[in-house]
Design a protein around this motif. Sequence first.
Motif, PDB file in Angstrom:
ATOM      1  N   MET A   1       0.864  -1.745  -0.208  1.00  0.00           N
ATOM      2  CA  MET A   1      -0.169   0.045  -0.178  1.00  0.00           C
ATOM      3  C   MET A   1       0.838   1.251  -0.111  1.00  0.00           C
ATOM      4  SD  MET A   1      -2.950  -1.485  -0.428  1.00  0.00           S
ATOM      5  CE  MET A   1      -4.041  -0.549   0.401  1.00  0.00           C
ATOM      6  N   PHE A   2       2.069   1.235   0.505  1.00  0.00           N
ATOM      7  CA  PHE A   2       2.898   2.698   0.745  1.00  0.00           C
ATOM      8  C   PHE A   2       2.930   2.994  -0.369  1.00  0.00           C
ATOM      9  CE2 PHE A   2       3.465   0.995   5.837  1.00  0.00           C
ATOM     10  CZ  PHE A   2       2.593   1.729   5.649  1.00  0.00           C
ATOM     11  N   LEU A   3       3.943   1.399  -1.258  1.00  0.00           N
ATOM     12  CA  LEU A   3       4.236   1.380  -2.674  1.00  0.00           C
ATOM     13  C   LEU A   3       3.640   2.235  -3.575  1.00  0.00           C
ATOM     14  CD1 LEU A   3       7.391   0.841  -3.749  1.00  0.00           C
ATOM     15  CD2 LEU A   3       6.405  -1.208  -4.773  1.00  0.00           C
ATOM     16  N   GLY A   4       2.185   1.627  -3.344  1.00  0.00           N
ATOM     17  CA  GLY A   4       1.277   1.961  -4.575  1.00  0.00           C
ATOM     18  C   GLY A   4       0.685   3.495  -3.924  1.00  0.00           C
ATOM     19  N   VAL A   5       0.917   4.205  -2.573  1.00  0.00           N
ATOM     20  CA  VAL A   5       1.351   6.122  -2.750  1.00  0.00           C
ATOM     21  C   VAL A   5       1.557   6.452  -3.419  1.00  0.00           C
ATOM     22  CG1 VAL A   5       0.683   7.433  -1.355  1.00  0.00           C
ATOM     23  CG2 VAL A   5      -0.318   5.174  -0.465  1.00  0.00           C
ATOM     24  N   GLY A   6       3.335   5.957  -3.580  1.00  0.00           N
ATOM     25  CA  GLY A   6       3.795   6.706  -3.775  1.00  0.00           C
ATOM     26  C   GLY A   6       4.336   6.549  -5.681  1.00  0.00           C
ATOM     27  N   MET A   7       3.718   5.413  -6.422  1.00  0.00           N
ATOM     28  CA  MET A   7       2.843   5.510  -7.297  1.00  0.00           C
ATOM     29  C   MET A   7       2.486   5.759  -7.634  1.00  0.00           C
ATOM     30  SD  MET A   7       4.135   1.361  -7.722  1.00  0.00           S
ATOM     31  CE  MET A   7       3.841   1.262  -9.776  1.00  0.00           C
ATOM     32  N   LEU A   8       0.931   6.377  -6.783  1.00  0.00           N
ATOM     33  CA  LEU A   8       0.029   7.090  -7.604  1.00  0.00           C
ATOM     34  C   LEU A   8       0.462   8.611  -7.963  1.00  0.00           C
ATOM     35  CD1 LEU A   8      -2.967   5.292  -5.708  1.00  0.00           C
ATOM     36  CD2 LEU A   8      -2.757   5.259  -8.313  1.00  0.00           C
TER      37      LEU A   8
END
Length: 581
Positions: free
Chosen positions: A35-42
Amino acid sequence: MDGINSLFLLTGLLLFLSVISTTLSARLGLPLLLMFLGVGMLAGEEGIGGIQFDSFVTATLIGQLALAVILLDGGLRTSMESFRIALKPAAVLASWGVIATVALLGAFATFYMGLDWRFGILMAAIVGSTDAGAVFSLLRNSGVRLNQRVQATLEIESGANDPMAIFLVTALIALTMQPEKAGVGAFLLMLVQQMGFGMAMGYVGGRVLARMVRRLHLAEGLYALLIVSGGLLVFAFTNLIGGSGFLAVYLAGILVGNRRSHATEHVLRVMDGLAWLAQASMFVVLGLLVTPTRLLEHGLDALLIAAFLMLVARPLAVWSSIWKFGYSRRELAYISWVGLRGAVPITLAMMPLMMGVPNARLLFDVAFAVVILSLLIQGATIPVVARWLRVTVPPKPEPADSREIWLSESTSVPLLAYEVVADSDVEGMHPDEVAQDLDLLATRCFALIRNHERQLLSLDTRLQAGDIAWYIVPEEQVDTLAKRFAETGHSLSLNQSFFGEFVVNPASLAGDLADAYGLVLSEEERRLTLRSLFKKRFEGVPVEGDRVAIGDFVLTLKETDGEGGMKWLGLKCPAGKGLAF
């Protein structure tokens, strides 16, 4: 000034969204790190945020700093009992296991992608080691209780395998860039230096920090800052002299965490938040760095490499490393599956980019995709696979909360909170009645919380489901009281199904058990205690949940004492013979 405030606003927003996303993670069953990785990618250049970020130097700096904090926190929470159980197999897995994984995966990558063998093995070395941050986070938030041997092996391996991974990546970069100067002697010297200086500085730094925590009198909030700053000093200094800073800071954390003091409780509470902040910051920054379209370009390559890593290379490496240490097939299979990849492979993948290795962007993109697949597939299935392979033990009743009042540097009064479970034996009892058969002078209730409000204790007070009762409890009675508050008919049925219908004393003679049930034992075994018989028939160091068969009967280690010795055994009887006991 507006630029600085904009940066602060952006940083705060990203971290805020990362923390909020943890609630979504729990509902979807996805690892928090993903989820942390997804926030950065978004938030990145191809996401809705559109942030342009391509500084590998900055990302490496943040990643290494965060990993140091995560390893320090992991060390603080690793007990010496884990080393007694799994130090040797974990050390082999962290050294030979990494080499075997890299060799197998490197051969596959070279053949499948048609790469130069040095480039293929470099790719394998980047993703070849398990990640401590991912392992610590996902195992401790999986919702299942692994048997202690498996848990200790995975945690120690992930905390100790970074030196081997860094050594292999550094050596292969040198072999790729300057093959004429790459020598076996120089590489071996570097490995010895990494491991030797890392262990030495970790030991010295940990002893010094532990002594300072016990001797210095600081404000409560400053102890955690002392540990973090001291840990970073150990990490940075070890790196400067050519050692493994990751190994050093992990060992330092272990030494500090296993020397309890008046500051231990405060340090662990603050470190928990700092470790989460480190993980969130690191994965958000790494998410900003990646370009999703490039990941998709190499998606099939990454998928096949990840599949070979998970299903072939890691299992063969695990089996070849620890098959002689008494692990069952189920345990070997689970340790193979939980070869989690996280921030370490991505950080290692930045090294070729910063050192100018040709086509290094391919290494980064493939490593990033492999990490995402590992978190998505392995990380999300940790509890499911643990139950399927039966490497779990029943949940242990524990206090709902705990505090300590330190009266001196070595003496404390433990305060523990217990929640009343519906249908438990204590429901309807007076708080003092719960501990009436214990030492009433040492064990007593001093507060009762009902519906978030404190209740006055009187002779008519009765415990209700959902109440929180606070007790002063001696250490030897903590588990006893926890069982009384948490055990119900359902939980007792689960325990009996797992451990057996009866509880027996390990000091009992095996011959007495044989006479009661007609078991066939040799004269030598009849003279042994059940403890000695268990150890004789079991290979390796026994932990809770381990079993040995005696005819049709099964002895299961039910509970250990503070030093790892057998406290109680469970006896499972074949159908129709239970009443003879």
